[in-house]
Design a protein around this motif. Structure first.
Motif, PDB file in Angstrom:
ATOM      1  N   ASP A 152       0.840  -1.202   0.000  1.00  0.00           N
ATOM      2  CA  ASP A 152       0.000   0.000   0.000  1.00  0.00           C
ATOM      3  C   ASP A 152       0.873   1.249   0.000  1.00  0.00           C
ATOM      4  N   GLU A 153       0.561   2.197  -0.882  1.00  0.00           N
ATOM      5  CA  GLU A 153       1.340   3.432  -0.953  1.00  0.00           C
ATOM      6  C   GLU A 153       0.902   4.455   0.086  1.00  0.00           C
ATOM      7  N   GLY A 154      -0.249   4.237   0.714  1.00  0.00           N
ATOM      8  CA  GLY A 154      -0.728   5.184   1.719  1.00  0.00           C
ATOM      9  C   GLY A 154      -1.559   6.280   1.080  1.00  0.00           C
ATOM     10  N   PRO A 155      -2.701   6.634   1.695  1.00  0.00           N
ATOM     11  CA  PRO A 155      -3.564   7.671   1.122  1.00  0.00           C
ATOM     12  C   PRO A 155      -2.961   9.061   1.278  1.00  0.00           C
ATOM     13  N   VAL A 156      -3.208   9.914   0.292  1.00  0.00           N
ATOM     14  CA  VAL A 156      -2.779  11.311   0.322  1.00  0.00           C
ATOM     15  C   VAL A 156      -3.959  12.171  -0.111  1.00  0.00           C
ATOM     16  N   VAL A 162      -8.260  20.765  -6.878  1.00  0.00           N
ATOM     17  CA  VAL A 162      -8.735  19.700  -7.765  1.00  0.00           C
ATOM     18  C   VAL A 162      -9.960  19.033  -7.158  1.00  0.00           C
ATOM     19  N   ASP A 163     -10.554  18.160  -7.939  1.00  0.00           N
ATOM     20  CA  ASP A 163     -11.714  17.392  -7.487  1.00  0.00           C
ATOM     21  C   ASP A 163     -11.348  16.628  -6.217  1.00  0.00           C
ATOM     22  N   PRO A 164     -12.162  16.716  -5.159  1.00  0.00           N
ATOM     23  CA  PRO A 164     -11.818  16.030  -3.895  1.00  0.00           C
ATOM     24  C   PRO A 164     -11.747  14.515  -4.024  1.00  0.00           C
ATOM     25  N   PHE A 165     -12.324  13.963  -5.106  1.00  0.00           N
ATOM     26  CA  PHE A 165     -12.259  12.518  -5.304  1.00  0.00           C
ATOM     27  C   PHE A 165     -11.051  12.090  -6.136  1.00  0.00           C
ATOM     28  N   THR A 166     -10.211  13.053  -6.505  1.00  0.00           N
ATOM     29  CA  THR A 166      -9.011  12.719  -7.258  1.00  0.00           C
ATOM     30  C   THR A 166      -8.078  11.862  -6.409  1.00  0.00           C
ATOM     31  N   GLN A 167      -7.563  10.805  -7.004  1.00  0.00           N
ATOM     32  CA  GLN A 167      -6.680   9.895  -6.286  1.00  0.00           C
ATOM     33  C   GLN A 167      -5.374   9.779  -7.050  1.00  0.00           C
ATOM     34  N   THR A 168      -4.261  10.045  -6.363  1.00  0.00           N
ATOM     35  CA  THR A 168      -2.948   9.983  -6.989  1.00  0.00           C
ATOM     36  C   THR A 168      -2.075   8.880  -6.420  1.00  0.00           C
ATOM     37  N   ARG A 169      -2.526   8.205  -5.374  1.00  0.00           N
ATOM     38  CA  ARG A 169      -1.757   7.116  -4.758  1.00  0.00           C
ATOM     39  C   ARG A 169      -2.589   5.839  -4.826  1.00  0.00           C
ATOM     40  N   MET A 170      -1.889   4.727  -5.018  1.00  0.00           N
ATOM     41  CA  MET A 170      -2.565   3.435  -5.046  1.00  0.00           C
ATOM     42  C   MET A 170      -2.677   2.936  -3.611  1.00  0.00           C
ATOM     43  N   ALA A 174      -7.772   3.959   0.838  1.00  0.00           N
ATOM     44  CA  ALA A 174      -8.538   5.046   0.244  1.00  0.00           C
ATOM     45  C   ALA A 174      -9.587   4.512  -0.724  1.00  0.00           C
ATOM     46  N   LEU A 175      -9.247   3.481  -1.479  1.00  0.00           N
ATOM     47  CA  LEU A 175     -10.212   2.901  -2.416  1.00  0.00           C
ATOM     48  C   LEU A 175     -11.387   2.281  -1.679  1.00  0.00           C
ATOM     49  N   LEU A 176     -11.115   1.703  -0.516  1.00  0.00           N
ATOM     50  CA  LEU A 176     -12.177   1.061   0.268  1.00  0.00           C
ATOM     51  C   LEU A 176     -13.284   2.052   0.595  1.00  0.00           C
ATOM     52  N   SER A 177     -12.911   3.309   0.826  1.00  0.00           N
ATOM     53  CA  SER A 177     -13.921   4.319   1.168  1.00  0.00           C
ATOM     54  C   SER A 177     -14.836   4.640  -0.006  1.00  0.00           C
ATOM     55  N   ARG A 178     -14.473   4.216  -1.213  1.00  0.00           N
ATOM     56  CA  ARG A 178     -15.288   4.486  -2.393  1.00  0.00           C
ATOM     57  C   ARG A 178     -15.960   3.234  -2.947  1.00  0.00           C
ATOM     58  N   TYR A 188      -7.415  -6.994   1.565  1.00  0.00           N
ATOM     59  CA  TYR A 188      -5.963  -7.154   1.586  1.00  0.00           C
ATOM     60  C   TYR A 188      -5.307  -5.783   1.646  1.00  0.00           C
ATOM     61  N   ARG A 189      -4.278  -5.653   2.466  1.00  0.00           N
ATOM     62  CA  ARG A 189      -3.537  -4.390   2.554  1.00  0.00           C
ATOM     63  C   ARG A 189      -2.745  -4.104   1.280  1.00  0.00           C
ATOM     64  N   PRO A 190      -2.009  -5.067   0.720  1.00  0.00           N
ATOM     65  CA  PRO A 190      -1.328  -4.786  -0.548  1.00  0.00           C
ATOM     66  C   PRO A 190      -2.324  -4.783  -1.702  1.00  0.00           C
ATOM     67  N   TYR A 191      -1.888  -4.307  -2.842  1.00  0.00           N
ATOM     68  CA  TYR A 191      -2.726  -4.348  -4.034  1.00  0.00           C
ATOM     69  C   TYR A 191      -2.059  -5.203  -5.102  1.00  0.00           C
ATOM     70  N   LEU A 192      -2.821  -5.544  -6.117  1.00  0.00           N
ATOM     71  CA  LEU A 192      -2.351  -6.437  -7.171  1.00  0.00           C
ATOM     72  C   LEU A 192      -2.272  -5.663  -8.488  1.00  0.00           C
ATOM     73  N   VAL A 193      -1.135  -5.739  -9.151  1.00  0.00           N
ATOM     74  CA  VAL A 193      -0.966  -5.163 -10.490  1.00  0.00           C
ATOM     75  C   VAL A 193      -1.131  -6.287 -11.502  1.00  0.00           C
ATOM     76  N   ALA A 194      -2.223  -6.242 -12.255  1.00  0.00           N
ATOM     77  CA  ALA A 194      -2.500  -7.304 -13.218  1.00  0.00           C
ATOM     78  C   ALA A 194      -1.441  -7.327 -14.316  1.00  0.00           C
ATOM     79  N   GLU A 195      -1.016  -8.519 -14.686  1.00  0.00           N
ATOM     80  CA  GLU A 195      -0.016  -8.654 -15.746  1.00  0.00           C
ATOM     81  C   GLU A 195      -0.603  -8.370 -17.118  1.00  0.00           C
TER      82      GLU A 195
END
Length: 258
Positions: A152-156, A162-170, A174-178, A188-195
């Motif tokens: 997790d990169e941590g929410p910022v 800018v739009d308050p829903f703009t997300q710049t960190r993975m 933060a995604l869970l809240s949406r 899961y705390r980490p995220y998955l980058v699809a190949e």
């Protein structure tokens, strides 16, 4: 220093120094990885539940581990994340909530589905992915997604302009809240980058993690700090007892002068 009072203080300092020495030894034991991962271990695809469990932090040696998950995307929970670079080119990721089919309790992981060069392309792909997920038959076979696990990169929070829903960190937090339908959901705390990207998106470039030297110099620094603290405990005993002695000598000299 041989008086019972100061011998008692010395005994207390010995206990404190012993605790500090134990902490230093504990830090040293964590500083050197005695069982490093064999070369190429992170390139062997494993089921995610054999690597990390929901809610747990991803151990550093396993960052970049290739895993596979089976389940399906939640239709309304695709989110665009900006400021994502792919081979040095800035663009956008389309991410989604992937609900695992193999877990007993509702469990999800954030998946970076693919990369787009422009915001328009990213949102167009998002709408198509949402439509495909909504149209997917609930009785259809589960999807299998293979990719790399990343911490997790941590929410910022976004800037005020800018739009308050703009997300710049993975950040799965933060995604869970949406996301929708998250009651009693394990994440899961980490995220998955699809190949392999979905739809019109480009594949996200990922590389095998650097195995490094197996030595954590930060832990070695902490161990040295604990050794200094242990020595400082004895110095405090010496300084306090010396101050008491100097005060007694001063009182004797004052009495003699009087």
């Amino acid at each position: 220093m041989l008086r019972p009072r100061w011998l008692g203080v010395l005994a207390l300092c010995l206990v404190v120094a012993g605790v500090f020495a134990w902490l230093g030894q504990w830090q040293l034991s964590r500083a050197v990885d005695m069982q490093p991962l064999p070369e190429g271990a992170t390139e062997q695809v494993q089921p995610i539940d054999e690597v990390v469990q929901p809610g747990e932090y991803l151990p550093e040696p396993l960052v970049g581990q290739r895993v596979t998950v089976t389940g399906g995307f939640v239709a309304d929970d695709f989110v665009v994340v900006s400021s994502r670079y792919n081979d040095g080119v800035e663009g956008y990721w389309v991410t989604g909530q992937f609900r695992l089919a193999t877990a007993e309790d509702p469990t999800s992981i954030a998946v970076a589905v693919g990369w787009a060069a422009t915001e328009e392309e990213a949102f167009a792909a998002l709408e198509q992915l949402s439509a495909d997920a909504a149209a997917r038959d609930a009785d259809a076979a589960a999807l299998a997604v293979t990719g790399r696990l990343i911490s997790d990169e941590g929410p910022v929070p976004p800037s005020p302009s800018v739009d308050p829903f703009t997300q710049t960190r993975m950040s799965p937090a933060a995604l869970l809240s949406r996301w929708s339908d998250i009651e009693d959901l394990e994440v899961y705390r980490p995220y998955l980058v699809a190949e392999t990207a979905s739809g019109t998106l480009d594949d996200i470039t990922t590389r095998p993690p650097d195995l490094g030297s197996g030595v954590n110099w930060l832990n070695i620094f902490y161990a040295a700090e604990w050794a200094v603290f242990a020595g400082f405990a004895f110095y405090m005993w010496y300084r306090l007892s010396r101050d008491a002695w100097e005060k007694e000598v001063e009182d004797i000299e004052d009495a003699a002068a009087a």
